[in-house]
Scaffold this active site. Structure first.
Site, PDB file in Angstrom:
ATOM      1  N   ASN A 255       0.758  -1.326  -0.043  1.00  0.00           N
ATOM      2  CA  ASN A 255      -0.054  -0.017   0.018  1.00  0.00           C
ATOM      3  C   ASN A 255       0.753   1.349  -0.015  1.00  0.00           C
ATOM      4  O   ASN A 255       0.597   2.261  -0.585  1.00  0.00           O
ATOM      5  CB  ASN A 255      -0.926   0.090   1.311  1.00  0.00           C
ATOM      6  CG  ASN A 255      -1.961  -0.861   1.166  1.00  0.00           C
ATOM      7  OD1 ASN A 255      -3.086  -0.468   0.150  1.00  0.00           O
ATOM      8  ND2 ASN A 255      -2.286  -1.923   1.749  1.00  0.00           N
TER       9      ASN A 255
ATOM     10  N   ARG B  70       4.137   2.204  26.115  1.00  0.00           N
ATOM     11  CA  ARG B  70       3.505   2.825  24.819  1.00  0.00           C
ATOM     12  C   ARG B  70       3.410   4.319  24.701  1.00  0.00           C
ATOM     13  O   ARG B  70       3.665   4.942  23.440  1.00  0.00           O
ATOM     14  CB  ARG B  70       2.102   2.192  24.756  1.00  0.00           C
ATOM     15  CG  ARG B  70       1.363   2.677  23.379  1.00  0.00           C
ATOM     16  CD  ARG B  70       0.330   1.778  22.959  1.00  0.00           C
ATOM     17  NE  ARG B  70      -1.022   1.986  23.787  1.00  0.00           N
ATOM     18  CZ  ARG B  70      -2.116   1.571  23.449  1.00  0.00           C
ATOM     19  NH1 ARG B  70      -2.047   0.963  22.406  1.00  0.00           N
ATOM     20  NH2 ARG B  70      -2.981   1.721  24.100  1.00  0.00           N
TER      21      ARG B  70
ATOM     22  N   MET C 265       1.089  -2.617  12.137  1.00  0.00           N
ATOM     23  CA  MET C 265       0.321  -3.647  13.412  1.00  0.00           C
ATOM     24  C   MET C 265       0.405  -3.152  14.616  1.00  0.00           C
ATOM     25  O   MET C 265       0.676  -4.036  15.577  1.00  0.00           O
ATOM     26  CB  MET C 265       1.129  -4.857  12.976  1.00  0.00           C
ATOM     27  CG  MET C 265       1.130  -5.337  11.676  1.00  0.00           C
ATOM     28  SD  MET C 265      -0.802  -5.702  11.003  1.00  0.00           S
ATOM     29  CE  MET C 265      -0.994  -7.064  11.825  1.00  0.00           C
TER      30      MET C 265
ATOM     31  N   VAL D 286      -1.878  -0.692  17.719  1.00  0.00           N
ATOM     32  CA  VAL D 286      -3.002   0.145  17.955  1.00  0.00           C
ATOM     33  C   VAL D 286      -2.445   1.426  18.605  1.00  0.00           C
ATOM     34  O   VAL D 286      -1.500   1.349  19.384  1.00  0.00           O
ATOM     35  CB  VAL D 286      -3.687  -0.508  19.036  1.00  0.00           C
ATOM     36  CG1 VAL D 286      -5.121   0.397  19.361  1.00  0.00           C
ATOM     37  CG2 VAL D 286      -4.541  -1.785  18.226  1.00  0.00           C
ATOM     38  N   LEU D 287      -3.233   2.583  18.218  1.00  0.00           N
ATOM     39  CA  LEU D 287      -2.573   3.839  18.413  1.00  0.00           C
ATOM     40  C   LEU D 287      -3.498   4.440  19.833  1.00  0.00           C
ATOM     41  O   LEU D 287      -4.566   4.156  19.590  1.00  0.00           O
ATOM     42  CB  LEU D 287      -2.846   4.931  17.359  1.00  0.00           C
ATOM     43  CG  LEU D 287      -1.602   4.692  16.337  1.00  0.00           C
ATOM     44  CD1 LEU D 287      -1.726   5.755  15.158  1.00  0.00           C
ATOM     45  CD2 LEU D 287       0.057   4.972  16.810  1.00  0.00           C
TER      46      LEU D 287
ATOM     47  N   ASN E  92      -6.738   4.935   8.032  1.00  0.00           N
ATOM     48  CA  ASN E  92      -6.450   3.411   7.869  1.00  0.00           C
ATOM     49  C   ASN E  92      -6.937   2.666   6.901  1.00  0.00           C
ATOM     50  O   ASN E  92      -8.033   3.106   6.319  1.00  0.00           O
ATOM     51  CB  ASN E  92      -6.691   2.565   9.229  1.00  0.00           C
ATOM     52  CG  ASN E  92      -6.256   1.274   9.190  1.00  0.00           C
ATOM     53  OD1 ASN E  92      -5.146   0.984   8.703  1.00  0.00           O
ATOM     54  ND2 ASN E  92      -7.426   0.290   9.919  1.00  0.00           N
TER      55      ASN E  92
ATOM     56  N   HIS F 176      -8.218  -1.040   5.752  1.00  0.00           N
ATOM     57  CA  HIS F 176      -8.287  -2.619   6.387  1.00  0.00           C
ATOM     58  C   HIS F 176      -8.931  -3.208   5.193  1.00  0.00           C
ATOM     59  O   HIS F 176      -9.931  -2.945   4.506  1.00  0.00           O
ATOM     60  CB  HIS F 176      -9.381  -2.379   7.595  1.00  0.00           C
ATOM     61  CG  HIS F 176      -9.487  -3.691   8.265  1.00  0.00           C
ATOM     62  ND1 HIS F 176      -8.527  -4.139   8.822  1.00  0.00           N
ATOM     63  CD2 HIS F 176     -10.779  -4.340   8.366  1.00  0.00           C
ATOM     64  CE1 HIS F 176      -9.053  -5.397   9.167  1.00  0.00           C
ATOM     65  NE2 HIS F 176     -10.451  -5.431   9.168  1.00  0.00           N
TER      66      HIS F 176
ATOM     67  N   GLU G 165     -10.482   5.215  18.655  1.00  0.00           N
ATOM     68  CA  GLU G 165      -9.715   4.456  19.567  1.00  0.00           C
ATOM     69  C   GLU G 165     -10.036   3.087  19.619  1.00  0.00           C
ATOM     70  O   GLU G 165      -9.219   2.285  20.328  1.00  0.00           O
ATOM     71  CB  GLU G 165     -10.223   5.043  21.198  1.00  0.00           C
ATOM     72  CG  GLU G 165      -9.586   6.111  21.500  1.00  0.00           C
ATOM     73  CD  GLU G 165     -10.520   6.883  22.271  1.00  0.00           C
ATOM     74  OE1 GLU G 165     -11.185   6.249  23.135  1.00  0.00           O
ATOM     75  OE2 GLU G 165     -10.292   8.529  22.402  1.00  0.00           O
TER      76      GLU G 165
ATOM     77  N   VAL H 161     -10.560  -0.821  17.341  1.00  0.00           N
ATOM     78  CA  VAL H 161      -9.794  -1.607  16.269  1.00  0.00           C
ATOM     79  C   VAL H 161     -10.471  -1.532  14.887  1.00  0.00           C
ATOM     80  O   VAL H 161     -11.457  -2.429  14.937  1.00  0.00           O
ATOM     81  CB  VAL H 161      -9.345  -2.862  16.758  1.00  0.00           C
ATOM     82  CG1 VAL H 161      -8.335  -3.571  15.724  1.00  0.00           C
ATOM     83  CG2 VAL H 161      -8.417  -2.772  17.914  1.00  0.00           C
TER      84      VAL H 161
HETATM   85  C1  GRF Z   1      -3.160  -4.759   4.093  1.00  0.00           C
HETATM   86  O1  GRF Z   1      -4.014  -5.513   3.609  1.00  0.00           O
HETATM   87  C2  GRF Z   1      -3.988  -3.717   4.761  1.00  0.00           C
HETATM   88  O2  GRF Z   1      -5.312  -3.570   4.544  1.00  0.00           O
HETATM   89  C3  GRF Z   1      -3.659  -4.445   6.328  1.00  0.00           C
HETATM   90  O3  GRF Z   1      -2.586  -4.972   6.251  1.00  0.00           O
HETATM   91  C4  GRF Z   1      -1.922  -5.070   4.761  1.00  0.00           C
HETATM   92  C5  GRF Z   1      -0.904  -4.337   4.660  1.00  0.00           C
HETATM   93  O4  GRF Z   1      -0.219  -4.804   3.555  1.00  0.00           O
HETATM   94  N1  GRF Z   1      -3.945  -3.223   7.312  1.00  0.00           N
HETATM   95  P1  GRF Z   1       1.187  -3.979   2.801  1.00  0.00           P
HETATM   96  O5  GRF Z   1       2.168  -4.040   3.735  1.00  0.00           O
HETATM   97  O6  GRF Z   1       0.740  -2.574   2.184  1.00  0.00           O
HETATM   98  O7  GRF Z   1       1.560  -4.850   1.507  1.00  0.00           O
END
Ligand code: GRF
Length: 223
Positions: free
Chosen positions: A30, A81, A106, A108-109, A123, A125, A158, A160
């Site tokens: 991404n 944190r 990966m 959580v903020l 984000n 997802h 806040e 997930v």
């Molecule tokens: C993506 O599928 C995103 O939606 C999720 O983690 C994955 C990350 O993929 N949160 P990349 O690191 O962008 O290849």
């Protein structure tokens, strides 16, 4: 209800781009989609900084190859944190970041971080939120037997993977799908949707009032 542009009243231009920090933890596909989009002539955002919380990720290599400043801020190197997030915040401030994009990040903020960037953390997802939050979204979708899956670009709150939804893209789920095939199909959509929506944010087409988001239609008057 008065809706205002998410980031600023001044639509950005290629000469005055919105400054992003992209947070990553792994592959960075991404991030790559954002890098490629940022290089296109009419793009109104720029990646000012990449932060990885994991050392030596492939994503960091992508940033280096593109000549983008990139740092590793590893959460394991901090005793709390709060200290970890203070360092993230300092880096973002140093680079005049206006929008933080979580692209496979990966961690959580906490409310502490989010209070520094109100409505300024986005984000992506790999599920149609609010379905299937957390990890292994494609696996969860297959286990549940859904016929359509997809991805969501949303504001981070806040919870997930549950903040206000900016946009979604849908993909079919086929009977012979496995997790890998479905995940790849979803990711193709992520790579299109994420840069597209960041551009929409930059040019002021993503509007917010309280926690409600809508996209300005081309025919809407400029506020
Ligand atoms: C993506 O599928 C995103 O939606 C999720 O983690 C994955 C990350 O993929 N949160 P990349 O690191 O962008 O290849």
């Amino acid at each position: 209800m008065y809706m205002q542009p998410l980031i600023s009243d001044t639509p950005r231009t290629p000469k005055n781009p919105l400054r992003l920090c992209v947070f990553v933890s792994g592959n960075g596909s991404n991030l790559q989609a954002l890098i490629d989009a940022a290089n296109a002539p009419n793009t109104c955002f720029k990646i000012a900084l990449v932060i990885s919380n994991i050392k030596n990720t492939f994503a960091l290599g992508r940033a280096h190859a593109a000549g983008i400043p990139a740092v590793t801020i590893c959460h394991n190197d901090f005793s709390s944190r709060l200290d970890f997030e203070k360092t993230l915040i300092t880096q973002c401030i140093d680079y005049h970041v206006e929008l933080v994009v979580l692209a496979g990040f990966m961690r959580v903020l906490s409310p502490h971080f989010l209070s520094y960037f109100p409505n300024q953390v986005v984000n992506v997802h790999p599920a149609l939120c609010p379905a299937f939050p957390g990890i292994h979204a494609a696996r969860q979708a297959l286990a549940r037997g859904v016929k359509y899956a997809g991805c969501t670009v949303h504001l981070v709150n806040e919870g997930v993977d549950e903040g206000p939804i900016i946009a979604q893209a849908i993909v079919p789920v086929y009977p012979d799908d496995d997790e890998n095939r479905l995940q790849k199909r979803i990711q193709i959509q992520e790579h299109l949707l994420l840069p597209k929506m960041i551009q929409e944010i930059a040019i002021g087409n993503v509007l917010i009032a309280d926690s409600e988001i809508c996209l300005r239609k081309k025919s809407d008057p400029v506020i």
